[in-house]
Motif scaffolding. Structure first.
Motif, short mmCIF file in Angstrom:
data_model
loop_
_atom_site.label_atom_id
_atom_site.label_comp_id
_atom_site.label_asym_id
_atom_site.label_seq_id
_atom_site.Cartn_x
_atom_site.Cartn_y
_atom_site.Cartn_z
N ILE A 122 -57.16 65.28 9.09
CA ILE A 122 -58.53 64.81 9.20
C ILE A 122 -59.43 65.48 8.17
O ILE A 122 -60.33 64.83 7.61
CB ILE A 122 -59.07 65.02 10.63
N ASP A 123 -59.22 66.75 7.84
CA ASP A 123 -60.08 67.41 6.85
C ASP A 123 -59.91 66.78 5.47
O ASP A 123 -60.87 66.62 4.72
CB ASP A 123 -59.82 68.92 6.81
N MET A 124 -58.68 66.39 5.14
CA MET A 124 -58.42 65.73 3.86
C MET A 124 -59.04 64.33 3.84
O MET A 124 -59.56 63.89 2.81
CB MET A 124 -56.92 65.67 3.60
N ARG A 125 -59.02 63.65 4.99
CA ARG A 125 -59.63 62.34 5.08
C ARG A 125 -61.15 62.44 4.94
O ARG A 125 -61.79 61.57 4.32
CB ARG A 125 -59.26 61.66 6.39
N VAL A 126 -61.73 63.48 5.51
CA VAL A 126 -63.18 63.69 5.37
C VAL A 126 -63.53 63.88 3.90
O VAL A 126 -64.47 63.27 3.38
CB VAL A 126 -63.64 64.91 6.19
N ALA A 127 -62.78 64.73 3.21
CA ALA A 127 -63.05 64.99 1.79
C ALA A 127 -62.94 63.70 0.98
O ALA A 127 -63.81 63.41 0.14
CB ALA A 127 -62.07 66.04 1.27
N ASP A 128 -61.90 62.92 1.23
CA ASP A 128 -61.71 61.68 0.49
C ASP A 128 -62.82 60.69 0.79
O ASP A 128 -63.33 60.01 -0.11
CB ASP A 128 -60.35 61.07 0.85
N TRP A 129 -63.25 60.60 2.06
CA TRP A 129 -64.30 59.66 2.42
C TRP A 129 -65.61 60.02 1.74
O TRP A 129 -66.33 59.14 1.26
CB TRP A 129 -64.47 59.65 3.95
N LEU A 130 -65.93 61.31 1.69
CA LEU A 130 -67.17 61.73 1.03
C LEU A 130 -67.16 61.36 -0.45
O LEU A 130 -68.16 60.87 -0.99
CB LEU A 130 -67.35 63.24 1.18
N LEU A 131 -66.03 61.57 -1.10
CA LEU A 131 -65.93 61.25 -2.52
C LEU A 131 -66.07 59.75 -2.76
O LEU A 131 -66.73 59.30 -3.71
CB LEU A 131 -64.59 61.74 -3.07
N THR A 132 -65.45 58.96 -1.90
CA THR A 132 -65.45 57.51 -2.06
C THR A 132 -66.80 56.89 -1.78
O THR A 132 -67.17 55.87 -2.37
CB THR A 132 -64.39 56.88 -1.14
N ASN A 133 -67.58 57.50 -0.89
CA ASN A 133 -68.81 56.86 -0.42
C ASN A 133 -70.10 57.55 -0.89
O ASN A 133 -71.18 57.17 -0.44
CB ASN A 133 -68.79 56.80 1.10
N GLN A 134 -70.00 58.53 -1.78
CA GLN A 134 -71.22 59.16 -2.30
C GLN A 134 -71.95 58.18 -3.22
O GLN A 134 -71.34 57.32 -3.87
CB GLN A 134 -70.87 60.44 -3.06
#
Length: 235
Positions: free
Chosen positions: A162-174
């Motif tokens: 989940i922590d890796m998914r959070v990081a990826d989501w932030l990068l994708t949606n900034q």
């Protein structure tokens, strides 16, 4: 599909103006397809409108011309996860699957903003699938594209931390200013986890200098390190 406000002003009954928003359909010259498209009702749905609910029958094939429909699943305990969104020029995978295989909707779809949608009655959808190769190709291509997204979601849920998914989501949606403008609860809904879990990981990212937290927004400070964390799980 829930009722919306019918839109007027069709330019040409033989060639509804909304078809131009779907290039694959607009390029076809097919009398069955034309009849199918003429039967499409144009709806204007306010933000927050339930387009369909878990357990509803499906009476129309849904296409989105403008706006966005968030499709999500809720647990008995109130947890939610976003499965996909239907955006401009797209169809809904659950709508297609229910129309093809029967049954009822397995999730809920709600408009995120004012949404211009097209509703083609189920009977006309079926005749289009049976008699129009072009319409059939369009529907199957849409269905395949959305199904691939569902598989990627399942892969992330099953195999990614989940922590890796959070990081990826932030990068994708900034946005262009490196901000993600949503609450911890909203991010938890996107990723299908608890708000407390999201808050814990975001605080860890904040302490590591990867992000800066503020009320209702998250600013990405170090996208390169955050990307490395999203792929490896290590700082």
């Amino acid at each position: 599909m829930t009722a919306g406000v019918p839109e007027g002003g069709r330019d040409d009954p033989a060639n509804p103006s909304w078809v131009s928003s779907f290039p694959q359909l607009a390029a076809l010259d097919d009398p069955v397809l034309s009849a199918t498209c003429r039967a499409g009702q144009e709806l204007l749905l306010p933000a927050g409108t339930d387009v369909f609910r878990d357990g509803d029958p499906c009476r129309n094939y849904l296409l989105v011309r403008d706006g966005s429909v968030r499709v999500y699943k809720s647990s008995p305990g109130g947890r939610e996860i976003v499965l996909y969104r239907v955006g401009p020029g797209q169809g809904c995978v659950f709508t297609t699957s229910v129309l093809l295989a029967g049954g009822s909707y397995p999730a809920r779809g709600t408009t995120e903003c004012e949404t211009h949608a097209i509703a083609i009655p189920a009977a006309l959808f079926q005749s289009g699938m049976d008699q129009s190769p072009g319409f059939r190709r369009f529907v199957c291509a849409e269905y395949a594209s959305r199904t691939r997204q569902m598989v990627l979601l399942l892969e992330a849920l099953a195999f990614s931390r989940i922590d890796m998914r959070v990081a990826d989501w932030l990068l994708t949606n900034q946005d262009e200013d490196c901000h993600v403008r949503l609450t911890h609860r909203a991010l938890a809904l996107e990723l299908g986890t608890a708000r407390e879990v999201i808050s814990r990981h975001l605080k860890e990212f904040d302490r590591a200098g990867l992000v800066e937290l503020a009320r209702g927004r998250i600013r990405v400070l170090d996208p390169e390190r955050l990307a490395a964390y999203a792929s490896s799980g290590h700082l």
